[in-house]
Design an enzyme around this catalytic site. Structure first.
Site, PDB file in Angstrom:
ATOM      1  N   HIS A 256       0.810  -1.220   0.000  1.00 41.85           N
ATOM      2  CA  HIS A 256       0.000   0.000   0.000  1.00 41.85           C
ATOM      3  C   HIS A 256       0.849   1.277   0.000  1.00 41.85           C
ATOM      4  CE1 HIS A 256       0.377  -0.203   4.534  1.00 41.85           C
ATOM      5  NE2 HIS A 256       0.421   1.125   4.380  1.00 41.85           N
TER       6      HIS A 256
ATOM      7  N   ASP B 158       0.274  -7.648   1.402  1.00 40.42           N
ATOM      8  CA  ASP B 158       0.675  -6.245   1.567  1.00 40.42           C
ATOM      9  C   ASP B 158       2.189  -6.091   1.559  1.00 40.42           C
ATOM     10  OD1 ASP B 158       0.355  -3.551   1.746  1.00 40.42           O
ATOM     11  OD2 ASP B 158      -0.218  -3.510   3.861  1.00 40.42           O
TER      12      ASP B 158
ATOM     13  N   SER C 117       4.546   2.606   7.876  1.00 38.44           N
ATOM     14  CA  SER C 117       4.246   1.423   7.070  1.00 38.44           C
ATOM     15  C   SER C 117       5.447   0.985   6.241  1.00 38.44           C
ATOM     16  CB  SER C 117       3.070   1.714   6.142  1.00 38.44           C
ATOM     17  OG  SER C 117       1.892   1.928   6.875  1.00 38.44           O
TER      18      SER C 117
END
Length: 316
Positions: free
Chosen positions: A140, A181, A259
């Site tokens: 992402h 992810d 992230s």
């Protein structure tokens, strides 16, 4: 203290006369007096013993004990400092940018884009996988680049080489796995030697053990947060709508920009990839319930992404 309070209510007995009448000289009465004397002497010894242990003066830590405590705290702090210094050079800062249309066909679009005030559309973290310039991050984090149809999206990676020299390079997508992810980028490292992370394992993690997250929350580079493994075997959503199973839950602060960065253990080994935080809808703030993809899953996936560009499950 309750024991001491109750014992203090015992009243001293009157002196026992050493002269006895003929009626008090019988053996049973002597036995009674002997027992009574024992009952009186017993609590006295107990009080003396308790006063020794509960004496506020003697219970205060000695100077040596205080020094030992300070030394232990200093050692714990030094370990955290050294761990950050050793592992942070392996963590990178990723910027998603949209270049000016005039730079669309330029091979130096990324280096020129900062001078032209290119639009930064997102930031994230990642870590150096090997000395060949492969960078692991979340899918992402680079999703806009992965799905770009305009040719204007770019990814710029800021890092530090093994000598401590900072530099940046355009990141090219090598492989993607939206179901987990995960994504792998490749950067040009000509003239630089990289310091890859040290991989650990997530199979033997225990709830309560200390962990550390390094990343770039809200663009603040090289940020360290400390917490514990709060839970194991969690299930979190992936970008393609599937479930990522076996996720690590931690209370080490993870926010926007963290992230893709590493979750590491007390030895500096990567145990997970920081990926998300639970946020109540509309609050915009972290709840302290954060998640990371376990490194064992990363180790199984990334080699396939580097070689084939897709995970093993997508090739058949």
């Amino acid at each position: 203290m309750v024991v001491l309070g109750s014992l203090s209510q015992i009243k001293p007995s009157p002196p026992i006369s050493t002269t006895f009448s003929s009626s008090s000289s019988n053996p049973s009465q002597k036995a009674f007096l002997t027992k009574r004397r024992a009952l009186l002497l017993g609590p006295t010894a107990l009080v003396a013993s308790l006063l020794h242990f509960y004496n506020p003066i003697s219970s205060q830590p000695s100077a040596i004990a205080l020094q030992q405590l300070q030394d232990e705290l200093q050692q714990e702090e030094d370990r955290a400092v050294n761990l950050f210094q050793e592992t942070s050079p392996s963590v990178v800062y990723i910027k998603d940018i949209e270049i000016d249309k005039s730079l669309k066909g330029s091979p130096t679009a990324v280096s020129q884009s900062e001078d032209d005030n290119a639009k930064v559309e997102g930031t994230g973290s990642g870590f150096i996988w090997d000395k060949f310039g492969h960078i692991v991050t979340n899918y992402h984090v680079v999703a806009k680049l992965a799905t770009d149809q305009t040719g204007l999206q770019r990814c710029k990676v800021y890092m530090v080489d093994a000598m401590g020299n900072g530099f940046s390079s355009e990141g090219k997508i090598v492989g993607l796995d939206a179901s987990r992810d995960l994504a792998v980028l490749k950067v040009d490292i000509e003239g630089h030697e990289l310091k890859p992370v040290v991989l650990g394992t997530s199979s033997d993690l225990r709830v309560g053990q200390t962990c550390f997250a390094i990343g770039n929350p809200y663009g603040y580079e090289n940020t360290l947060t400390i917490g514990v493994v709060s839970g194991l075997g969690r299930e979190i959503p992936s970008p393609d709508g599937n479930a990522i199973k076996g996720a690590i839950q931690t209370d080490a602060a993870i926010n926007a920009g963290n992230s893709g960065g590493p979750l590491i253990d007390s030895y500096g080994h990567v145990i997970g990839v920081n990926t998300s935080t639970f946020t109540r809808k509309g609050s915009g703030t972290s709840s302290g319930v954060n998640f990371a993809i376990p490194v064992d899953s990363v180790v199984r996936t990334v080699p396939y992404l580097i070689v084939y560009g897709t995970p093993y499950s997508n090739r058949f």
